[in-house]
Motif scaffolding. Sequence first.
Motif, PDB file in Angstrom:
ATOM      1  N   ALA A 199       1.036  -1.218  -0.028  1.00 25.32           N
ATOM      2  CA  ALA A 199       0.191  -0.091   0.036  1.00 25.32           C
ATOM      3  C   ALA A 199       1.090   1.197   0.187  1.00 25.32           C
ATOM      4  CB  ALA A 199      -1.021  -0.072   1.233  1.00 25.32           C
ATOM      5  N   PHE A 229       1.078   4.169  -2.846  1.00 27.45           N
ATOM      6  CA  PHE A 229       0.866   5.548  -2.549  1.00 27.45           C
ATOM      7  C   PHE A 229       2.143   6.528  -3.111  1.00 27.45           C
ATOM      8  CE2 PHE A 229      -2.082   4.142   1.203  1.00 27.45           C
ATOM      9  CZ  PHE A 229      -3.220   4.430   0.388  1.00 27.45           C
ATOM     10  N   LEU A 230       3.189   5.780  -2.982  1.00 29.95           N
ATOM     11  CA  LEU A 230       4.395   6.431  -3.312  1.00 29.95           C
ATOM     12  C   LEU A 230       4.414   7.131  -4.649  1.00 29.95           C
ATOM     13  CD1 LEU A 230       6.771   7.729  -1.627  1.00 29.95           C
ATOM     14  CD2 LEU A 230       7.963   5.867  -2.625  1.00 29.95           C
ATOM     15  N   VAL A 245       3.000  10.200  -6.010  1.00 25.70           N
ATOM     16  CA  VAL A 245       3.734  11.439  -5.927  1.00 25.70           C
ATOM     17  C   VAL A 245       4.478  11.957  -7.412  1.00 25.70           C
ATOM     18  CG1 VAL A 245       5.689  12.690  -4.899  1.00 25.70           C
ATOM     19  CG2 VAL A 245       4.025  11.329  -3.686  1.00 25.70           C
ATOM     20  N   ILE A 251      -5.864   5.431  -6.100  1.00 24.02           N
ATOM     21  CA  ILE A 251      -5.573   5.874  -4.522  1.00 24.02           C
ATOM     22  C   ILE A 251      -6.544   5.107  -3.540  1.00 24.02           C
ATOM     23  CG2 ILE A 251      -5.454   7.622  -2.888  1.00 24.02           C
ATOM     24  CD1 ILE A 251      -4.117   9.273  -4.701  1.00 24.02           C
ATOM     25  N   ALA A 261      -5.604   1.593  -3.487  1.00 23.58           N
ATOM     26  CA  ALA A 261      -4.518   1.393  -2.759  1.00 23.58           C
ATOM     27  C   ALA A 261      -4.640   1.159  -1.368  1.00 23.58           C
ATOM     28  CB  ALA A 261      -3.524   2.279  -3.142  1.00 23.58           C
ATOM     29  N   THR A 262      -5.784   1.864  -0.997  1.00 25.66           N
ATOM     30  CA  THR A 262      -6.242   1.812   0.265  1.00 25.66           C
ATOM     31  C   THR A 262      -6.740   0.431   0.885  1.00 25.66           C
ATOM     32  OG1 THR A 262      -7.040   4.235   0.097  1.00 25.66           O
ATOM     33  CG2 THR A 262      -7.473   3.015   2.162  1.00 25.66           C
TER      34      THR A 262
END
Lengths: 567, 371
Positions: free
Chosen positions: A340, A344-345, A348, A390, A393-394
């Motif tokens: 996860a 998230f990374l 960016v 996103i 990914a949670t």
Amino acid sequence: MTTTPAHSDPARSDPESSGGASTERLTFWEEATRWTLSVDHKKLGLMYIAAGLVFFLIGGVEAAFMRLQLMKADAGIIDPETFNQLFTMHGTTMVFLVGMPILLGFGNYLIPLMVGARDMAFPRLNAFGFWLFIFGGILLYFSYIGSQGLYGAPSAPDVGWFAYAPLTSRTFSRGNSTDYWILGILVSGFGSMTTAINFIATILCMRCPGMKLMRMPMIAWMMLVVAGLVLVAIPVLTAAQAMLLLDRSLGAHFFDPETQGSAVLWQHLFWFFGHPEVYILILPAFGFVSEILPVFSRKAIFGYSLMVAATVGIGFIALGVWAHHMFVIGMGPVLDSFFAAATFLISVPTGIKIFNWIGTMWGGRLRFATPMLFVTGFIAMFVIGGLTGIMLATVPMDWQLSDSYFVVGHFHYVLFGGTVFGIFGAIFYWFPKATGRMLDDKLGKWTFWLLFIGFTLTFMPMHVSGVLGMPRRVYTYEADRGFELWNMISTIGVPVQMAGILVFLWNVVRSLRKGEIAGNDPWDAWTLEWATTSPPPEWNFDRVPTVTSARPLWDLKNPEDPDAHYE
Amino acid sequence: MRVKPKLQLLGLVLAAIAFAATNTDSFAALQSAPLEVCDSSIPPTEGAGVTGIFSPNSATTREIRDLSYLVFAICAAIFVVVQGFLVVAIVRGVKAARAAKRDPAGSSREPVQIYGSVPIEVAWTVIPVIIVFVLGMVTIRTIRNIDLTNPPDGALEVTVIGHQWWWEYRYEADARDGITRTIITANELHVPIGRPVWLRLESADVIHSFWVPRLAGKMDLIPGHSNAMWFTAETPGLYLGQCAEYCGTQHAHMLLRVYAEDSAQFDAWRAAQSKPAVEDATVAKGRAVFTQYACMNCHTIAGTSDGMFGPNLTHLASRDTIGSGFIDLTRANLRQWIADPDTMKAGCNMPSLKLADDELDAVTDYLMTLK
């Protein structure tokens, strides 16, 4: 040089000087032989794109049949086995026979022109890769007629595009349709690898004098990273497919749980390929946006070096997020948390790209010709696909949404709203370079709006049906769950999209014969491919150019204020 | 090459509206009505078609829903900001292009070239880093809170075995509850409310996935790889779901039905299920058909047969559905199913035994007595 749109300037339109187009008329067979035997990167690139578009139509028709069946609960139009074949072939086709070849085709066509080379580093290898792809695609589709097996065995692969073990074992997949899936993709995978080697060698070794790495067009950077990802990811898939073939044909037990093989191993191997594959499909489209957006905003790309860094960053992180496709296999809290966080990374550097594109448009003078419409649509749609990413990914949300229609909506926003819109932008942008004629802008806008509206109608409701609990890959669903309305809207979007595609095809056919003559530089652009004729001669440039900045033609057109001053 | 900013805007507004449709509030509105239906004490077999993830009925799914609201809100904010900047950039850019066109001196010049800005670029790198850090922390916290890996104290243990294309449930013998033999049933899972249910997930063939959205997130059933999950249902009712991992031809008809009952009801159900099969002399002919033909090779009826390949039929008639939850159990449906399952569930693994009409009637009557 002036900065007025040059395609409206008849002085530039000089078909006689169009280098590659010879005036002699060839018979059909002479022409076909010339293309078949060609090792010219431009001919190969165009053949990649053309073949990809043919498969795009096939894959689209498959999708249309699926939407017809899902229009309402228990529609009973298509039987379950056929439906399962349709989504398997649709997914496999769109990823391996549409997305990759079209994007690699653009890379093929553009890289040598944009880095100022005369051809790819290994032209014969290039042709070899193309024909492997064609052969792989034909092999896959040959399963519809050639695949015969036991009574009741399916005629085409029906194991899904990610072909989870042990559904692919001899026990559960009788006959040989799965073998066609394995071999077709394995063969075209070798084609992709040779192309990747070519991209890397060409970009690293064949740039024209003055073109330092940090002066390369953004698209060359994207293609370099894509080639790296192909070289890391595709061999893993190829190996996994070889193992599966051994399982199926020679009684090996890699993925067979009955004999201590591991069904989870297949998922790891597949997604170790599968997630980088997503970036293989989206990064070239990022490249299209990064080339088209500046030209139609009349500004340099905002934050070139950060864009490069973000691209390379995506390339590396993309190799470490694969198991976010596997949050529901019970990996445990530690691995769930790691993947996860990695996922998230990656948002960016992806976010940086979107911000930099908006920064590029900011303060520019925007000209909404068709290519610009498509890339703007790309940005707007890709943002949505990124945000639903996103959500997925949670991890706890993924426990609910994984394998639901929400996922189908999500990745179509990325791959249709993203990649396909990018591809259409690129086709409208580089068509004049490749053919010497413009595509019609008015028809192009019709294509865009029809596709945009149809796309939104089809894929936005899928998020809702997913949240309401509709799993993907079902040939029908229960009538009492509230899925019907959303599925009906999804299906209504299909004819709208089809109309957009038909307008596009008509546009291509018409423009090839009657399109406005383009001239060398119809968009008043800044990269090297616009410095040669349209279409370019086989040798690309009469003299190998020398560049002094990332926008060589800007420097030529604005000698009083060249980019070179700011580097 | 005339620009049409209004159309552009319209498109973006459309996209925004469509996006709003996936947003929390509209979902809450969508879901609130059916949720009430379930909360009122309508008999569990009716209505209750709700499988949405925003109608939780357990602590874990409520926690997931709350997390989802937070993530939706953050994503909606990002959406508004990014698309807002995009729209402003478009409007300004189009205006600038028009102004340049009107001004003959300006039209030949390019706009000011800006190659980047370190502070701005640092800002839009750092801010997302902060946002994803927050998201990451919240996610990890929720993963740890839900903690699927340890069975809660006093949990009811049930083994779930996925088959192409039906579910097998095994309630292990449980001395605490006075249950001395394993109960094996199919397709309809009964659980008590207010008590954690610990599901051991296994598969007999390919990968399946257990997904009852109102009770728990999904978890795969993988052959050769033991998984587990748990949930505690809060209110009595019927909770629906279905297999969420593609598992072959009839993946679409591998439905899940979870009956959450108060403990008295549940105990009664369990006591009934642990009894031997009903013996009714009036349907002896049907029992004979069952044992003379291949039925008994695949199906267990306690005291009569012990086939393991298909669902256990010992208490078939106590169920509401056949065919893994998508066909109501009526005499007519059951008869048609036995005559030729393929007409109801194409491609399913149960063959038609081509029974004669009187045999069909007899065996159907027999099965209908197995309360």
